[in-house]
Every structure is written in C-alpha cells, then in structure tokens.
Design an enzyme around this catalytic site. Sequence first.
Site, PDB file in Angstrom:
ATOM      1  N   TYR A 129     -98.870 -14.267 -15.690  1.00 47.82           N
ATOM      2  CA  TYR A 129     -97.970 -13.442 -14.878  1.00 47.82           C
ATOM      3  C   TYR A 129     -98.394 -11.990 -14.944  1.00 47.82           C
ATOM      4  CZ  TYR A 129     -95.423 -11.428 -18.901  1.00 47.82           C
ATOM      5  OH  TYR A 129     -95.082 -10.755 -20.033  1.00 47.82           O
ATOM      6  N   CYS A 130     -97.922 -11.217 -13.965  1.00 44.33           N
ATOM      7  CA  CYS A 130     -98.103  -9.768 -13.990  1.00 44.33           C
ATOM      8  C   CYS A 130     -96.775  -9.188 -13.515  1.00 44.33           C
ATOM      9  CB  CYS A 130     -99.276  -9.352 -13.111  1.00 44.33           C
ATOM     10  SG  CYS A 130     -99.093  -9.845 -11.397  1.00 44.33           S
ATOM     11  N   ARG A 131     -96.796  -8.143 -12.697  1.00 41.50           N
ATOM     12  CA  ARG A 131     -95.528  -7.601 -12.243  1.00 41.50           C
ATOM     13  C   ARG A 131     -95.028  -8.394 -11.031  1.00 41.50           C
ATOM     14  NH1 ARG A 131     -93.479  -3.330  -9.040  1.00 41.50           N
ATOM     15  NH2 ARG A 131     -95.532  -3.061  -8.099  1.00 41.50           N
ATOM     16  N   GLY A 148     -97.075 -10.930  -9.353  1.00 39.17           N
ATOM     17  CA  GLY A 148     -97.810 -12.172  -9.108  1.00 39.17           C
ATOM     18  C   GLY A 148     -99.174 -11.960  -8.475  1.00 39.17           C
ATOM     19  N   TRP A 181     -92.932 -10.010 -14.067  1.00 33.85           N
ATOM     20  CA  TRP A 181     -92.083  -9.109 -14.852  1.00 33.85           C
ATOM     21  C   TRP A 181     -90.967  -8.511 -14.006  1.00 33.85           C
ATOM     22  CZ3 TRP A 181     -90.699  -8.997 -19.463  1.00 33.85           C
ATOM     23  CH2 TRP A 181     -89.977  -7.905 -19.966  1.00 33.85           C
TER      24      TRP A 181
END
Lengths: 173, 666
Positions: free
Chosen positions: B623-625, B627, B653
């Site tokens: 994951y990141c912020r 996607g 996130w």
Amino acid sequence: MDKHTAVPQSHWNPYLAGTALGLTLVLSYAVLGAGLGASGGLARASAALSCAIAPDHTRMSEYFGGWGGQPLRYYLVFMLLGVLGGGAVSAVTSDRFRLALERGGACSARKRFIFALLGGVMVGFSSRLAQGCTSGQALSGGALLLTGSMVFVCAVFAGGYAAAYFVRGQWHD
Amino acid sequence: MIDTFYGSDSLGTPAAFLAALGIGGLFGFILERAGFGSSRKLAGVFYFRDMTVVKVMFSAMIVAMLGMSMLVGLGILPGDHVFHLPTVLRAQVVGGLIFGVGFAMGAWCPGTAAAGLGAGRLDALVFLGGALLGGIFFNEAYPWLRGLAGSGSEPVRFVYESLGLPRGAFAFLFTLVAVGAFWLSEWVERRVSGTGEYWDSKFLKVFSIALASVAVGLFALPDPENGTAKEAPAEQVHEAALLETVESASDHIEPEELADRLIAGDASLRVVDIRPPEEFASSHIRGGVNIPMARLPEDLAAWKNKGIIVLYSNGMTHPAQARDSLQRLGFNNAYFLTDGLEGFSDRILTPVSLRHDPVSPAEARRISERRRFFMDPSPLPQAAAAVRNAPRVSVSGERLVDPAWLAGRLGRGDTKMLDLRPQPDYNSNHIPGSLALSVESLRGNRGGVGSMLLPAEDLARRLSALGIDPSAFVVLVYGDKAYDATLAALALERVGHQKFAVLLGGFPRWIKEGHPVDTRLPDVSPARYTASQEADGFTVDHRQVRGMLGRRGVVILDVRPKEYFDGRKSDEARSGHIPGAVNRPYTQDLAEAGGGKGFRPAAELAEEYEKLIPGKDAEVVVYCRTGHQASQAYFILKHVLGYTRVRWYDGGWSEWASRPELPVGK
C-alpha cells in the site's frame, strides 16, 4: 407422431460416413488450419472446473496455469459444443434420441455407470499425456501421416483389445 | 492459396470460434449418423461383433490424407498454415495404451461421447464427467509426468520419413492396408455376428478401387512437405547433434537455436552484428560483437573454419551476401540468422502472454528463460562455467517488453499501445499508432474514498472506447512515472485482460534508441469489452487488511517515503503506518536507465526483496497513500519477481488514517 413408436432410421453406410468425416477434416484443416479435436475442449473444461474449485492453485499449476484465467476461450471448446449440438440434431431428426444408460440386459446400471466413469477418467488423463484423442491425435494426425499419431492408433487398439475381455460383462444380455 | 486461422495467427478470435462451432456441428452430426451416438455400437469393435469403428475411422483417415495431400501438394493450402502435432513417442505409446483401456471400459471416446450426449445417452454424460476429472488428475500429476509428456517442442515427424519411404509410396501402401482392413472387417462381421453386409458387395469394390486410384494419382504430385519441415521448433539436443544440425542446415541458423546456444554458453559461437555502430550501440543481441561488413574478412580471420560464425542485421539480405562473400574467401563456418534481428526479437522476446498460439508450460518456461537472458543488459559472461555458476534468480519478466521488440510490431493491428504521459507530451510526439490515456480516468471516488481504481464494468467501458477488445495485445507506455503504467496494468488485470505488457524504460528509452515517432492521431473504432467478473483476486479492502494484521507470514509493505511512514510528515487525518508494516519506498525500485527512470535490474531487486519477504508464496500486502505507487510494487513483486500471493490495498493510508477504529503504528 408418438415418439416412443417412431422407428429409428438406419445408420449411414459406414464408408460414406467415413468419407463425409474425412471431408469435414479437410474442411477443418483448410479453414482453421487445425484438425478436428474433442479432448482439447474437454481439458479446457477441466481447467475451468479446477479454476472454480481452487482458483489460485489452478493459476499457479504448471499445466492448466499456462492457459491463463479464461481457459474456455479456445477454439476447441467451441468445436466440442458443436459436436454436442450436431449429435443432438442428428439423433432427433433420425428418431434416435433416447435418454438412456446404454448397457447389456444382464448388467446393472451401477456397474455400467462405474465403467463409464473410470473409462472417462482414464481417457481424460491419457488424452492429455498423448496430446490428443481419437479425433485430434489418431484421425487428424493420422491423416497428415504423423509418426506419433500412427503409433497412438496402434497403442489405442492394443490397449482396447487387451482390456476388452475384462469389461465384457457390461454388454451381456 | 488458402490462408487459415492458424496461418494468420487468429485461432483465438471470435470468427475462428464460430467456424470451429460450425465444423464441430458437422463432425457431431456425422458421428451420430454413423452410429457413434451409441456406446454399444462403439464397443462392438472390441468384440469383433460390429467393426463400424474401423470402417468409418479408416475411411475418414484415407479420404482426409488424400485430400490434404492434394491441397498441400498443389500449393492450394501451404503446409505451414496447418498445425502439425509433434511426435513424442513415449507419451503417445503410454497415453495410447491407457486411452485404449479407457475406451474399451467406457465405450466412448471424447468426440463420440459428446455426440452421444447430444443423442441423450446418460453413460456418455458420466464418461465426460470422468474425463473432466481425468484432466484435473493430469494437471495435478504434471510435475511428475513432465519427463514422460515431453516439452511440446519436440519435432514433427512423418511416418514415411521414419520408415524411410517416399511419401507417395507410403500413402499408397497405407491406402491398401485400409482397404484390406475394410474387407477383413466385413469378413469378421459375417463370421462373428452374421452381418458384414458389404462383403463382396459392388459398393465396397467400387469404393476400394476409387481410393486406390486416387492414391496412385498422388505419385504425380511434388513432395509437399517442404513447407512444413522447418516448422519443428528448435530443440535442446546434445552438443554433437546440434553441431550436426547446424552443419546440415546449409547456410542459416534459427533464432531459437542461436538463443539456446548462447544461453548454454557455447564458446564456439561468434555472433556478429554487421549493422552500423550507432544501431549496434542502441540495441543488439546479447553476446554479439559489431563488425562492419567491409572489415569482416580480417576481423574474423582468427575464426576461419573454427567454431561457428553467425552474421545478422535487421533483415536477411546483407548477412546472406556477407556470408556468401566469406564462403568465397574460404570460410566454411559462416551462417546467417533467419529473419534477422527483427525475427529474433519477435520469436525470442515476445512474452508468452502476447503470443497467439497456445504454448505448453514447458515451452513457456523456455520462452521465459530466453527472455530473461536476452533482456538482461549486462555483458555476456565469458565462459560457459560462469553462466552455470551465476546465481539463479527466478525472475519472470513476462510482463515487460523491449522497445526493439515493440518497434518490430508497429503497424500490426493487433498491438495497441496506451501512452500514459500527459496530453501535451503525447500531442507533440508519440509512438505511431499509440493512444493517449490518462491514468486518472481509471480512478474515482468509491465508497467515500477518493482515487480508487474503478470497478471492472467502468474500466471495460473505457477500454471499449479505446477500441480494445479482450484479445488485443496491450503495451503500456509511461513517461517519467513507471507507476502510471503499473496502475493501468492493474486496471487490465481487474477486467481479466490476458495480453498486456509494460514497455521497458517507457517513452524516454524509446526515443533514446531512436525508434520512430509520430504526431498523427490513430483511427479508433470502438470495440466491445466485456469484463470478466472474477478476475480481480488481488485487491483487498481495509477489513481484509485488518484481518491479516499479526498473522504469521504476512508481510505488509508500505512503499511511501520514509518520513511519511515514520509519521514525521502527514497529509492525512492521522500520521504513521499500518501496525507491523515494513517500509520500502517505491523509489528504491527505480534507477536512471536509458534516458529515463526504469526498474532496476531484476536480479538486484530479487535479492533485496528476498530479505523482506520469507518466500515466493508468502502473503504480501502493498500500500501507499492512494494506491498509485503501490501498484508499482505490486507489479514488480508479482510480474517481475514471481511472488504469487501479492495483494494490493487500494484505499491505502488515505482511507486507513481516516477510520478512527483502525489501529496505527508509529
């Protein structure tokens, strides 16, 4: 007309039926560039079934995995459906359509059922091993005079005649 | 001349499916009319009571053999437009024996059972059910059967060659054997069950003479097999045998053979690129050396009649001329590469998923191995031993294609390129035929969370508008952000698209290697894309991620910059990361290469990820912020490094931080 009393038409002259089948095979080669085949479509259905039961496992498996996520998008699947439909049309129009488990009069339905099932398992398995069945390997490959196909034809008859004695009971009347 | 679906690489198209359905219909109709909708009749052959199987099958085989011999022999149907099954004797003997037992037992074979089911026979249904299981058993047992089953790349063999007979003579003999079998069948039927109605009939006499006469006519035809002999793919043969093959292949070498010899570290091989130095510098076959044509004789003097010299250029004309010239100078060991660099690129570097024809798993492994080797930019290790001792990294790279490979496919209607760079960049220069697409059009608000990848139906609509259908080969082209291409790749995966790849190095590398560009807009005719519903098994939501927290063996990768992971910086409701997550910023997977940012060498990435993830089948969540960047990690793990259970938390996130009930780690 009452369908139970309809008399089935007689079968075609086997040599002319064979001639028609041979011409159909030539047509298949000329149009598709590939011969007739039945087990290839069945195997695709196996892969689809396996996908439905265990998708991750199937996608990761070496053999079915190579066919991607949509194994049924394959020309032999459509050919197999055609065979089913063509068989139905022929049976209905010649008054041979009959829902029945074919067996000898002295053979129980259970026995014939088990033989058909086991025979099916062996045929499904071995046609993958040999890369084809009586249609795709024996007939289609044989017509192109391929060594493997000729050897397959001989092996099929050898296996069949060797086993026939032991399973003859299913046809006893 | 007839162009078949196989010959034009389009057996996977709806038109071919329709044709197969029709031909199947005819096949099934004839089988039933012949009496093969009855298992009792089929079984008759094994008890000599009803020999119909022999009569129909051999008539069909002979008629088709005569028909095909004529079509191919007269040049109406080119032999290489027809698929020939390879010969794997052990598999066909063992398979045939088991098949025969199953045939006698079940009294059906696959084709007749389908026709029999059409005729209402329930034992045919049971048999087909068994055959489905048999197929599944084969798949499960495949790892043990691989050696027996063969790799699918065995050569095509013709029985008359195996027997050392001329084709026409064998065909005639075979026809006589079949006619003999017909008469024998009739005689047997008369003896065993009192039938055999065609014994000594006028019909069978005429039929026998007709077949034999046509077979005699075949002698008048030229040998039709010239077009098909070279169809057998290169195989792995022992060194001596391989040398012999090369010797006898007169003047050229096939790309597959060259590839396999280079991979095997064949030290006797000298691969010479005769193109101008600047073309050589932009890309060449790994292991090749650049020698201008004029300098060939002197530079190759040390190799004269030692080892094997393979010459190549873009096409075949120059290398063939150079080879002839070398031969006149006494070089007996010079060959040129069939189809040149373009052919090499097409035949060796095309990923399995972008190939038209079905590929066996073994062949797929070989293709991956060759691609891995030839897409590796590092110079070739000198000795064969060095190759063998090099660390073996399991890298698939199946979803990556080279600019040179793509350049060779331009103008082929089946390849669609999606250019994901900003519109102005696209307008000023793009790969000819490519279509502009903004990745933002693939995302939107879902369930209150912004920038989520759209549902499959919406994506399918967008693909339809781009003229892409499920059979299209899609190549994704990025500008400076590789993660644009990987997000678009996820969109394709979500709709179940099979044939797609990312262009290595993106547009910058395309330009650097000097491939053509265009400013014109391509013509698009909308297609109809139907998404496959179950394709997305990789996206997880916050509930699923929460359920995975603390589970043994699960690795959660946070690919945001370190300061966001640590909570020192935050653009969201809360700062920090998902408890237990490991930080691996996405930028660590990138490097400056070929004029733009590209993925770092797979071997390096493999080594680094091995330290973070316990095994290739470990469960990984990325994951990141939003996607977007996580799509890059997903792509690398799954498609480049071969991790099998990678999940993508699209909400990222952004969503996690905004749900107070979810725990946060710092």
